[in-house]
Design an enzyme around this catalytic site. Structure first.
Site, PDB file in Angstrom:
ATOM      1  N   LYS A   1       0.639  -1.231  -0.056  1.00  0.00           N
ATOM      2  CA  LYS A   1       0.150  -0.039   0.064  1.00  0.00           C
ATOM      3  C   LYS A   1       1.027   1.442   0.023  1.00  0.00           C
ATOM      4  O   LYS A   1       2.003   1.140   0.280  1.00  0.00           O
ATOM      5  CB  LYS A   1      -0.984  -0.066   1.175  1.00  0.00           C
ATOM      6  CG  LYS A   1      -1.808  -1.269   1.155  1.00  0.00           C
ATOM      7  CD  LYS A   1      -3.047  -1.196   2.361  1.00  0.00           C
ATOM      8  CE  LYS A   1      -4.132  -2.222   2.238  1.00  0.00           C
ATOM      9  NZ  LYS A   1      -4.959  -2.009   3.269  1.00  0.00           N
TER      10      LYS A   1
ATOM     11  N   TYR B   1     -12.368  -1.243  -3.905  1.00  0.00           N
ATOM     12  CA  TYR B   1     -12.976  -1.733  -2.563  1.00  0.00           C
ATOM     13  C   TYR B   1     -14.490  -1.720  -2.646  1.00  0.00           C
ATOM     14  O   TYR B   1     -15.178  -1.107  -1.492  1.00  0.00           O
ATOM     15  CB  TYR B   1     -12.366  -0.799  -1.576  1.00  0.00           C
ATOM     16  CG  TYR B   1     -10.851  -1.071  -1.110  1.00  0.00           C
ATOM     17  CD1 TYR B   1     -10.786  -2.259  -0.260  1.00  0.00           C
ATOM     18  CD2 TYR B   1      -9.998  -0.603  -1.525  1.00  0.00           C
ATOM     19  CE1 TYR B   1      -9.487  -2.623   0.014  1.00  0.00           C
ATOM     20  CE2 TYR B   1      -8.539  -0.826  -1.257  1.00  0.00           C
ATOM     21  CZ  TYR B   1      -8.303  -1.915  -0.375  1.00  0.00           C
ATOM     22  OH  TYR B   1      -7.157  -2.307  -0.168  1.00  0.00           O
TER      23      TYR B   1
ATOM     24  N   PHE C   1     -15.558   3.684   7.048  1.00  0.00           N
ATOM     25  CA  PHE C   1     -14.171   4.148   6.670  1.00  0.00           C
ATOM     26  C   PHE C   1     -13.943   3.995   5.063  1.00  0.00           C
ATOM     27  O   PHE C   1     -12.972   4.163   4.896  1.00  0.00           O
ATOM     28  CB  PHE C   1     -13.181   3.037   7.190  1.00  0.00           C
ATOM     29  CG  PHE C   1     -13.278   1.599   7.008  1.00  0.00           C
ATOM     30  CD1 PHE C   1     -12.702   1.062   5.935  1.00  0.00           C
ATOM     31  CD2 PHE C   1     -13.801   0.997   7.855  1.00  0.00           C
ATOM     32  CE1 PHE C   1     -13.195  -0.210   5.706  1.00  0.00           C
ATOM     33  CE2 PHE C   1     -14.042  -0.457   7.683  1.00  0.00           C
ATOM     34  CZ  PHE C   1     -13.492  -0.920   6.619  1.00  0.00           C
TER      35      PHE C   1
ATOM     36  N   ARG D   1      -2.495 -14.409   4.771  1.00  0.00           N
ATOM     37  CA  ARG D   1      -2.922 -13.738   5.811  1.00  0.00           C
ATOM     38  C   ARG D   1      -2.204 -13.745   7.111  1.00  0.00           C
ATOM     39  O   ARG D   1      -2.230 -12.895   7.955  1.00  0.00           O
ATOM     40  CB  ARG D   1      -4.322 -13.825   5.757  1.00  0.00           C
ATOM     41  CG  ARG D   1      -5.320 -13.283   4.671  1.00  0.00           C
ATOM     42  CD  ARG D   1      -6.687 -13.456   4.768  1.00  0.00           C
ATOM     43  NE  ARG D   1      -7.506 -12.549   5.611  1.00  0.00           N
ATOM     44  CZ  ARG D   1      -7.877 -11.359   5.322  1.00  0.00           C
ATOM     45  NH1 ARG D   1      -7.608 -10.740   4.417  1.00  0.00           N
ATOM     46  NH2 ARG D   1      -8.610 -10.769   6.526  1.00  0.00           N
TER      47      ARG D   1
ATOM     48  N   THR E   1      -5.781  -6.851  10.749  1.00  0.00           N
ATOM     49  CA  THR E   1      -5.713  -5.550  10.247  1.00  0.00           C
ATOM     50  C   THR E   1      -5.021  -4.566  10.813  1.00  0.00           C
ATOM     51  O   THR E   1      -4.616  -3.531  10.075  1.00  0.00           O
ATOM     52  CB  THR E   1      -7.295  -5.426   9.805  1.00  0.00           C
ATOM     53  OG1 THR E   1      -7.945  -6.558   9.237  1.00  0.00           O
ATOM     54  CG2 THR E   1      -7.598  -4.206   9.158  1.00  0.00           C
TER      55      THR E   1
ATOM     56  N   ASN F   1      -1.983   0.248   6.393  1.00  0.00           N
ATOM     57  CA  ASN F   1      -1.710  -0.966   7.202  1.00  0.00           C
ATOM     58  C   ASN F   1      -0.785  -2.002   6.207  1.00  0.00           C
ATOM     59  O   ASN F   1      -0.584  -3.026   6.292  1.00  0.00           O
ATOM     60  CB  ASN F   1      -2.571  -1.830   7.733  1.00  0.00           C
ATOM     61  CG  ASN F   1      -3.908  -2.087   6.757  1.00  0.00           C
ATOM     62  OD1 ASN F   1      -3.623  -1.878   5.614  1.00  0.00           O
ATOM     63  ND2 ASN F   1      -4.763  -2.883   7.119  1.00  0.00           N
TER      64      ASN F   1
ATOM     65  N   HIS G   1      -2.316  -5.491   1.462  1.00  0.00           N
ATOM     66  CA  HIS G   1      -3.550  -5.984   1.460  1.00  0.00           C
ATOM     67  C   HIS G   1      -3.359  -7.737   1.001  1.00  0.00           C
ATOM     68  O   HIS G   1      -2.218  -7.627   0.504  1.00  0.00           O
ATOM     69  CB  HIS G   1      -4.203  -5.513   0.211  1.00  0.00           C
ATOM     70  CG  HIS G   1      -5.355  -6.230  -0.332  1.00  0.00           C
ATOM     71  ND1 HIS G   1      -6.746  -6.048  -0.054  1.00  0.00           N
ATOM     72  CD2 HIS G   1      -5.686  -7.255  -1.435  1.00  0.00           C
ATOM     73  CE1 HIS G   1      -7.523  -6.922  -0.411  1.00  0.00           C
ATOM     74  NE2 HIS G   1      -6.793  -7.627  -1.252  1.00  0.00           N
TER      75      HIS G   1
ATOM     76  N   GLU H   1      -9.341 -10.147  -7.595  1.00  0.00           N
ATOM     77  CA  GLU H   1      -8.669  -8.841  -7.589  1.00  0.00           C
ATOM     78  C   GLU H   1      -7.488  -9.143  -8.369  1.00  0.00           C
ATOM     79  O   GLU H   1      -7.102  -8.066  -9.042  1.00  0.00           O
ATOM     80  CB  GLU H   1      -8.450  -8.845  -6.211  1.00  0.00           C
ATOM     81  CG  GLU H   1      -9.503  -8.638  -5.158  1.00  0.00           C
ATOM     82  CD  GLU H   1      -8.961  -8.874  -3.524  1.00  0.00           C
ATOM     83  OE1 GLU H   1      -9.869  -8.644  -2.764  1.00  0.00           O
ATOM     84  OE2 GLU H   1      -7.822  -9.137  -3.335  1.00  0.00           O
TER      85      GLU H   1
HETATM   86  P1  GDP Z   1      -8.102  -6.917   5.741  1.00  0.00           P
HETATM   87  O1  GDP Z   1      -8.630  -7.987   4.849  1.00  0.00           O
HETATM   88  O2  GDP Z   1      -7.191  -7.218   6.866  1.00  0.00           O
HETATM   89  O3  GDP Z   1      -7.423  -5.656   4.827  1.00  0.00           O
HETATM   90  O4  GDP Z   1      -9.310  -5.763   6.374  1.00  0.00           O
HETATM   91  P2  GDP Z   1     -10.673  -5.498   5.930  1.00  0.00           P
HETATM   92  O5  GDP Z   1     -11.196  -6.236   4.789  1.00  0.00           O
HETATM   93  O6  GDP Z   1     -11.483  -5.604   6.948  1.00  0.00           O
HETATM   94  O7  GDP Z   1     -10.637  -3.822   5.486  1.00  0.00           O
HETATM   95  C1  GDP Z   1     -10.003  -3.586   4.064  1.00  0.00           C
HETATM   96  C2  GDP Z   1      -8.896  -2.571   4.539  1.00  0.00           C
HETATM   97  O8  GDP Z   1      -9.850  -1.185   5.153  1.00  0.00           O
HETATM   98  C3  GDP Z   1      -8.166  -2.494   5.641  1.00  0.00           C
HETATM   99  O9  GDP Z   1      -6.965  -3.266   5.238  1.00  0.00           O
HETATM  100  C4  GDP Z   1      -7.716  -1.191   6.039  1.00  0.00           C
HETATM  101  O10 GDP Z   1      -6.934  -0.488   5.254  1.00  0.00           O
HETATM  102  C5  GDP Z   1      -9.334  -0.510   6.034  1.00  0.00           C
HETATM  103  N1  GDP Z   1      -9.888  -0.359   7.313  1.00  0.00           N
HETATM  104  C6  GDP Z   1     -10.406  -1.502   7.881  1.00  0.00           C
HETATM  105  N2  GDP Z   1     -10.984  -1.165   9.089  1.00  0.00           N
HETATM  106  C7  GDP Z   1     -10.672   0.317   9.099  1.00  0.00           C
HETATM  107  C8  GDP Z   1     -11.043   1.455   9.902  1.00  0.00           C
HETATM  108  O11 GDP Z   1     -11.840   1.231  10.861  1.00  0.00           O
HETATM  109  N3  GDP Z   1     -10.667   2.694   9.736  1.00  0.00           N
HETATM  110  C9  GDP Z   1      -9.977   3.098   8.598  1.00  0.00           C
HETATM  111  N4  GDP Z   1      -9.776   4.144   8.236  1.00  0.00           N
HETATM  112  N5  GDP Z   1      -9.596   1.754   7.657  1.00  0.00           N
HETATM  113  C10 GDP Z   1      -9.879   0.616   7.774  1.00  0.00           C
END
Ligand code: GDP
Length: 140
Positions: free
Chosen positions: A11, A51, A59, A87, A93, A114, A117, A128
Site C-alpha cells: 500500500k 473496494y 471508513f 493472511r 488488520t 496498514n 492487502h 482482485e
Molecule cells: P483486511 O482484509 O485485513 O485488509 O481488512 P478489511 O477487509 O476488514 O478492510 C479493508 C481495509 O480497510 C483494511 O486493510 C484497512 O486498510 C481499511 N480499514 C479497515 N478497518 C478500518 C477502520 O476502522 N478505519 C479505517 N480508516 N480503515 C480501515
C-alpha cells in the site's frame, strides 16, 4: 475450488516509507512465488471499484482516499494454501493487534495505513488479480 493463489498490494504508506524491498523479501521467505507484479497506482475511481465491497462501511471514503494517495505494488502470489498462509504472514488488520514478526507488525503504522492487502478468499483472489492483470501479464 482452492486456487493456491492470492493477490496482494503493497500500500501507499509502505511504498512511501521505503519498505517494498523488505516486504518482497518477507513474501519470498514465506515461500510465495510471484506470478505477476507491477508498480502502479489507483485513482479515486479505481480504488472505489476495487473496494466496492466496503462501500457501506464508515471508513470507505478514507480508505479510497488513502489507497489513491500514492504508488502501490500489485502482485499475484502462488503457494499451497496461499490465501490463509498470506493472511498469517501479514497479520491482523490493525497493526497494534498483529502478531510479532508479521508484515503489518513490522511495517504498518495504523489500521488504515496498514502496509499490505491480502485477499480474504480464493474467489476474491481471482477477482482482485484480474482487476490488475491481463492473462498476458502473468507467468503461467
Ligand atoms: P483486511 O482484509 O485485513 O485488509 O481488512 P478489511 O477487509 O476488514 O478492510 C479493508 C481495509 O480497510 C483494511 O486493510 C484497512 O486498510 C481499511 N480499514 C479497515 N478497518 C478500518 C477502520 O476502522 N478505519 C479505517 N480508516 N480503515 C480501515
Amino acid at each position: 475450488m482452492a486456487t493456491n493463489r492470492t493477490f496482494t498490494m503493497i500500500k501507499p504508506d509502505a511504498v512511501k516509507n521505503g519498505h517494498i524491498g523488505n516486504i518482497l523479501k518477507d513474501i519470498n521467505d514465506g515461500g510465495f512465488k510471484i506470478i505477476a507484479m507491477k508498480y502502479t497506482h489507483l485513482n479515486a475511481e479505481t480504488a472505489g471499484q476495487f473496494y466496492a465491497v466496503h462501500k457501506e462501511r464508515p471508513f470507505y471514503k478514507d480508505l479510497v482516499e488513502f489507497m489513491s494517495s500514492g504508488a502501490i505494488v500489485a502482485a499475484i502470489l502462488e503457494k499451497d494454501n496461499a490465501v490463509a498462509d498470506f493472511r498469517t504472514l501479514i497479520g491482523a488488520t490493525n497493526p497494534a493487534e498483529a502478531a510479532e514478526g508479521t508484515i503489518r507488525a513490522k511495517y504498518a503504522k495504523s489500521i488504515d495505513a496498514n502496509a499490505v492487502h491480502g485477499s480474504d478468499s480464493d474467489e476474491n483472489a481471482e477477482i482482485e488479480g484480474n482487476f490488475f492483470f491481463s492473462s498476458l501479464e502473468r507467468f503461467a
